[in-house]
Design a protein around this motif. Structure first.
Motif, PDB file in Angstrom:
ATOM      1  N   LYS A  23      13.785  47.881   4.526  1.00 58.08           N
ATOM      2  CA  LYS A  23      13.892  46.660   3.730  1.00 58.08           C
ATOM      3  C   LYS A  23      12.531  46.134   3.287  1.00 58.08           C
ATOM      4  O   LYS A  23      12.360  45.684   2.148  1.00 58.08           O
ATOM      5  N   ASP A  24      11.535  46.234   4.179  1.00 60.37           N
ATOM      6  CA  ASP A  24      10.189  45.771   3.832  1.00 60.37           C
ATOM      7  C   ASP A  24       9.629  46.558   2.654  1.00 60.37           C
ATOM      8  O   ASP A  24       9.055  46.001   1.711  1.00 60.37           O
ATOM      9  N   THR A  25       9.780  47.895   2.750  1.00 57.79           N
ATOM     10  CA  THR A  25       9.298  48.738   1.672  1.00 57.79           C
ATOM     11  C   THR A  25       9.994  48.368   0.369  1.00 57.79           C
ATOM     12  O   THR A  25       9.368  48.282  -0.694  1.00 57.79           O
ATOM     13  N   LEU A  26      11.315  48.133   0.488  1.00 59.81           N
ATOM     14  CA  LEU A  26      12.096  47.770  -0.690  1.00 59.81           C
ATOM     15  C   LEU A  26      11.538  46.510  -1.333  1.00 59.81           C
ATOM     16  O   LEU A  26      11.309  46.465  -2.557  1.00 59.81           O
ATOM     17  N   THR A  27      11.269  45.488  -0.522  1.00 62.64           N
ATOM     18  CA  THR A  27      10.750  44.226  -1.062  1.00 62.64           C
ATOM     19  C   THR A  27       9.435  44.461  -1.798  1.00 62.64           C
ATOM     20  O   THR A  27       9.243  44.031  -2.936  1.00 62.64           O
ATOM     21  N   SER A  28       8.510  45.179  -1.122  1.00 58.47           N
ATOM     22  CA  SER A  28       7.216  45.458  -1.745  1.00 58.47           C
ATOM     23  C   SER A  28       7.401  46.159  -3.088  1.00 58.47           C
ATOM     24  O   SER A  28       6.783  45.800  -4.100  1.00 58.47           O
ATOM     25  N   ASP A  29       8.235  47.185  -3.089  1.00 59.27           N
ATOM     26  CA  ASP A  29       8.419  47.977  -4.307  1.00 59.27           C
ATOM     27  C   ASP A  29       9.015  47.138  -5.421  1.00 59.27           C
ATOM     28  O   ASP A  29       8.615  47.269  -6.590  1.00 59.27           O
ATOM     29  N   VAL A  30       9.967  46.268  -5.073  1.00 61.58           N
ATOM     30  CA  VAL A  30      10.624  45.470  -6.118  1.00 61.58           C
ATOM     31  C   VAL A  30       9.630  44.477  -6.723  1.00 61.58           C
ATOM     32  O   VAL A  30       9.572  44.316  -7.956  1.00 61.58           O
ATOM     33  N   VAL A  31       8.831  43.824  -5.885  1.00 62.99           N
ATOM     34  CA  VAL A  31       7.839  42.876  -6.399  1.00 62.99           C
ATOM     35  C   VAL A  31       6.900  43.595  -7.373  1.00 62.99           C
ATOM     36  O   VAL A  31       6.637  43.144  -8.490  1.00 62.99           O
TER      37      VAL A  31
ATOM     38  N   GLY B 149       1.426  45.956  -4.598  1.00 70.51           N
ATOM     39  CA  GLY B 149       2.013  46.311  -3.316  1.00 70.51           C
ATOM     40  C   GLY B 149       3.012  47.456  -3.331  1.00 70.51           C
ATOM     41  O   GLY B 149       3.712  47.671  -2.333  1.00 70.51           O
ATOM     42  N   ALA B 150       3.073  48.203  -4.417  1.00 77.20           N
ATOM     43  CA  ALA B 150       4.010  49.327  -4.459  1.00 77.20           C
ATOM     44  C   ALA B 150       3.730  50.269  -3.299  1.00 77.20           C
ATOM     45  O   ALA B 150       2.595  50.639  -3.048  1.00 77.20           O
ATOM     46  N   GLU B 151       4.772  50.658  -2.566  1.00 78.09           N
ATOM     47  CA  GLU B 151       4.568  51.524  -1.408  1.00 78.09           C
ATOM     48  C   GLU B 151       5.104  52.922  -1.598  1.00 78.09           C
ATOM     49  O   GLU B 151       4.690  53.844  -0.900  1.00 78.09           O
ATOM     50  N   THR B 152       6.072  53.078  -2.477  1.00 77.76           N
ATOM     51  CA  THR B 152       6.635  54.415  -2.709  1.00 77.76           C
ATOM     52  C   THR B 152       6.894  54.586  -4.200  1.00 77.76           C
ATOM     53  O   THR B 152       6.866  53.612  -4.963  1.00 77.76           O
ATOM     54  N   PRO B 153       7.189  55.819  -4.614  1.00 84.08           N
ATOM     55  CA  PRO B 153       7.524  56.045  -6.023  1.00 84.08           C
ATOM     56  C   PRO B 153       8.785  55.277  -6.450  1.00 84.08           C
ATOM     57  O   PRO B 153       9.040  55.159  -7.650  1.00 84.08           O
ATOM     58  N   ALA B 154       9.532  54.756  -5.494  1.00 82.37           N
ATOM     59  CA  ALA B 154      10.729  53.987  -5.858  1.00 82.37           C
ATOM     60  C   ALA B 154      10.363  52.792  -6.744  1.00 82.37           C
ATOM     61  O   ALA B 154      11.159  52.367  -7.588  1.00 82.37           O
ATOM     62  N   ALA B 155       9.126  52.248  -6.546  1.00 85.76           N
ATOM     63  CA  ALA B 155       8.696  51.131  -7.399  1.00 85.76           C
ATOM     64  C   ALA B 155       8.805  51.532  -8.871  1.00 85.76           C
ATOM     65  O   ALA B 155       9.216  50.733  -9.713  1.00 85.76           O
ATOM     66  N   GLY B 156       8.469  52.796  -9.178  1.00 83.58           N
ATOM     67  CA  GLY B 156       8.584  53.284 -10.557  1.00 83.58           C
ATOM     68  C   GLY B 156      10.027  53.268 -11.025  1.00 83.58           C
ATOM     69  O   GLY B 156      10.330  52.862 -12.151  1.00 83.58           O
TER      70      GLY B 156
END
Lengths: 592, 592
Positions: free
Chosen positions: A26-34, A345-352
């Motif tokens: 969930k943390d990673t998700l939040t970072s990526d979405v922001v 704060g993108a942590e994974t390629p999911a941010a893309g």
């Protein structure tokens, strides 16, 4: 399983998503979405503007920012790279496709789609066959010169939108001539919008953040607001143009942008189109890859992560193929955009992938709002963005550091400005390779002598050293290969011709990392000819791998002299035979 | 004097004749004349035969052996080189001119003359601008493979004359197919003459000299008689053909060869002809130059004399221009002929001029005697001469010594045989350059550790060495330049990523002869990114010239670590700070 060797590890190597998704929470998700929200805000005006720069309809910029990002998220290895349309590749697209069709026609758009597809295939092939090293032949100064010259070309080409006139051309002379010819048609209102927007965007870039900080905003928020400057410019100029009906006064607007999902498109498979686009696609692929991989590496290093260059080729290849099947045009990782993504704060390629969702919403819902967007606003966005790429200091830095690098970078800048992007970058690459070959073909050779009281040998021209008239020692500061083999022959003959006392020539090989077949034959010729002249040839400090290889030839058996472990041993053995009983030398005839 | 800087010394450099003529005396004259007589005897059949090989009238071979030799005597620096038509250049002439015109036409001969002129201009320009180093990019194995494959092509192409049939083609497949198609037309008498002459010439080469020595002849005389074998074959087969009227039975003869001085000819200046011959002329020039300069150098070294490669270009350029204005075709220094000239005692280039006088007499007086000379005899001369050039052992030698060289030579042989001389040699050159670049782009990097009890550092994979988990030392065995800059970045990141204890990375630079701008920027990036990861970057054993250059940049100031004079100093300073008080390191900020 039909492919037993396809272990999970190798699958993860080729599908990086399998690896990072394991620890996704969930943390990673939040970072990526922001991060995705911020990048989306930045990307909407950019993607429209770069499509315009490429001579394509604005919506193709949006389409190029949806599926390609998803493809990269699956196949890419960088956790912060933001893929999409970028300035230089858009300019190169315009240059490549402009040879085939007229801007504004369906053929032009189709050619851009095909270009993305070819480029994607090239990148995929390079990645699968691990040919990423080819990109290495683009030297840093050549890239820097090319980017700077491209920035100048791009900014100049956008002036037509600022003035509201027509202009065209793929090099500086053509563009400037064309601007001057049409400058009497300047539209004052367009010019006003263009100039104020440009001024505003420059101010946003330099002055807004300190101001917001002065108002007590948190640095992070101030940063995001500053990044939203182009969006504000888009909103304000669109509103003004709509409210005052400026389109009726000659202000050119984006007009109707189709609303909806990206279309399903197919590249052309016409052999003639492929052959005329191939070289351009290759250049676009390599330039795009080099730009992308260097920003990806910089960002990865900050978190001690690693990227795999060959897998990056696969990721970018997949992105471009995705662009080709969804109405886009060539894409790559953008520099500014990736830095924003990383900082946000993108942590994974999911941010893309989340950014892609944001752009998809824009394509589905916002396009009617873009009708009255002045082209001058988009041009101002481009100008402000690309001028940050322009950095002529590469000329002075290379001039100071290395004249050879300076020659390559100066030629690249001059030719890119004068003859367009493709000639510029190809000549830059060819020139840097030729100059490198030229340098290695005339290596530094020092005649060395003994520094008194030590076992060190130094250049007789620079140091006060002891020499012996019967022994000449030459230290060659380069690997010996075909391009300098003859140079070495000439050098040795010139040195010994007409110098009667010479009885021994020693080649000190401490900096020789390789002796190829040509150099071996040159050594054989030198040995043979020195023998004819009554001189013995010796070698010292030959490296292990080089010695291993020499032992596979007959040279060591034929050599008139010895191979000494150190240069000092050589000198003692050749000048003080009385002391030489214990001198170590390599066993020339040892079987290996 | 209107050119005060034109001193006698510089004049002598550009007109070597001024130098050697100063000491010319009666003894030198005698030596030169004797050598000239022997070379003339050898050259008459050769020049006729090679003209035939080039698809030209026989007399053009004689013309190419007159004025060009005089020109070389004036401008050349080798005292033993015998210039004239040679086999490989004749084959390349046929390939080049065959694209433009049909054999036997006036256009064909005119194109060959123009080819000689363009080739002469190219050689002159390369010489004047000292661009002789370009020839270095033809590696020894590529030349060896090319000469071998050309020998096979030439010998095969001459079979048509042995069989008395028609055949054509510029590669092995075309020639062999063509021979098979026409083999039913074989003329038995021609075949008999061809086979007996070939057998005779092989025997002369191998068996005659021992036989003559057995009869008690002096070695020198036996040698000269053996060299006259081809002349004997010419005389006997001409007489037989004349006496028995074999021309009436289908034996093809040389026919009428014009008697008299070489004609004054002018090359064409048609832009289209020049552009279609230019690449061929460039290849012919470079191949001819490389062959010529290597034999000249071998012979000069035997007498501790020297040749000047750039002046050799001028000499060969003048020869080819002389060929073009006197009805000849491209010439260069011949290998076998020059060795004969040297062995026969030639002391100065005047021997070449005397040979020219000999050939001139032949052109003035002997040509009517050549009417009944069978073409099969000339073909036999060529076959026996070129088969001595064929040496496939280069394949096994390169295979054993270096796979990279093997790839280049195998490609050259295969492509020359399969697609002709021009594609063969160009691909060979391109491939060897690419393979060299590929090798240097992936340099050998060794992680090293301390050999216990010494101050030496060795590869941790090969030796039992001491290491420290906090310090990684990488020794790079190659100059750092753009093609391997990114490789180094990747290598360093891969090594440190996920290896938490690492605090220091040391680059041992003992084999780094150069750091170009790209590599400098890669070092800056490595430094920066290691810093982000909490790791310091150090260097050790940086060479003087490299250090000088680094001091001209800001890198040393920005580098987080130190530059150590030796790797041992580095290890002590980084792992035993208590002992490091006296450690020497370079003053990073010293003004230079």
């Amino acid at each position: 399983m039909r492919l037993p060797s396809l272990t999970r590890a190798s699958l993860e190597r080729h599908l990086p998503i399998l690896e990072w998704s394991k620890t996704y929470d969930k943390d990673t998700l939040t970072s990526d979405v922001v991060a995705a929200v911020i990048v989306t805000i930045m990307l909407i005006p950019q993607s429209l503007a770069y499509a315009l720069l490429a001579g394509l309809p604005a919506e193709m910029g949006l389409y190029a920012s949806i599926l390609p990002l998803v493809a990269y998220a699956i196949f890419g290895t960088s956790r912060a790279l933001a893929v999409g349309p970028v300035a230089v590749v858009s300019l190169m697209t315009a240059a490549a496709v402009g040879n085939l069709a007229l801007q504004g026609t369906a053929e032009y758009a189709a050619a851009a789609i095909t270009l993305a597809f070819i480029s994607g295939v090239i990148l995929l092939v390079l990645g699968i066959f691990r040919l990423g090293f080819l990109a290495n032949f683009l030297s840093h100064p050549v890239i820097a010169g090319f980017i700077t010259a491209s920035g100048v070309l791009i900014a100049t080409s956008q002036l037509k939108h600022i003035f509201g006139i027509d202009a065209h051309g793929h090099n500086l002379v053509e563009i400037v001539t064309s601007l001057f010819e049409n400058q009497h048609l300047t539209n004052p209102i367009t010019l006003f919008i263009g100039l104020t927007t440009t001024a505003f965007l420059f101010w946003v870039r330099k002055g807004l953040k300190p101001l917001l900080l002065g108002f007590g905003l948190k640095p992070r928020l101030a940063d995001i607001l500053a990044k939203a400057g182009p969006v504000a410019a888009v909103v304000v100029t669109t509103l003004v143009t709509w409210i005052f009906g400026l389109a009726g006064h000659g202000v050119k607007i984006v007009g109707e942008v189709p609303m909806g999902l990206p279309p399903l498109t197919l590249p052309s498979f016409d052999g003639e189109i492929w052959s005329s686009l191939f070289v351009s696609a290759l250049l676009i692929s390599i330039i795009g890859f080099v730009e992308s991989v260097s920003v990806a590496q910089t960002l990865a290093a900050k978190k001690r992560q690693r990227i795999t260059p060959d897998q990056e080729l696969v990721g970018l290849g997949a992105s471009n193929i995705a662009a080709a099947v969804s109405g886009g045009y060539p894409v790559t990782g953008g520099f500014a955009r990736s830095v924003v993504n990383f900082d946000a704060g993108a942590e994974t390629p999911a941010a893309g992938a989340f950014t892609a969702v944001g752009i998809l919403f824009a394509a589905l819902l916002l396009t009617p709002l873009l009708f009255f967007l002045p082209k001058a606003t988009l041009a101002a966005t481009i100008i402000v963005a690309v001028l940050s790429l322009v950095d002529f200091s590469i000329l002075s830095r290379t001039w100071k550091y290395s004249k050879v690098d300076f020659a390559a970078v100066a030629a690249t800048i001059f030719l890119t400005l004068g003859f367009g992007v493709e000639i510029g970058v190809s000549t830059g690459v060819a020139l840097s390779v030729l100059l490198f070959l030229y340098k290695t073909s005339r290596p530094h050779v020092a005649e060395v002598g003994l520094v008194p009281g030590t076992q060190h040998f130094r250049n007789i021209l620079r140091h006060d050293v002891q020499t012996n008239p019967n022994v000449v020692t030459l230290r060659i500061d380069e690997s010996l290969y075909f391009a300098n083999a003859r140079f070495l022959e000439d050098y040795v003959y010139d040195r010994v011709a007409c110098d009667e006392p010479i009885k021994h020539v020693v080649l000190q090989c401490s900096a020789v990392n390789e002796i190829d077949m040509s150099a071996l034959e040159s050594l054989e010729a030198i040995n043979h000819r020195l023998h004819d002249a009554g001189i013995k040839l010796h070698m010292s400090e030959v490296k292990g791998p080089v010695m291993d290889r020499l032992k596979r030839s007959h040279f060591l058996e034929e050599m008139t002299g010895e191979v000494f472990l150190s240069q000092y041993d050589a000198l003692v053995a050749l000048t003080r035979p009385d002391l030489a009983g214990d001198i170590a030398h390599e066993d020339k005839n040892a079987a290996e």
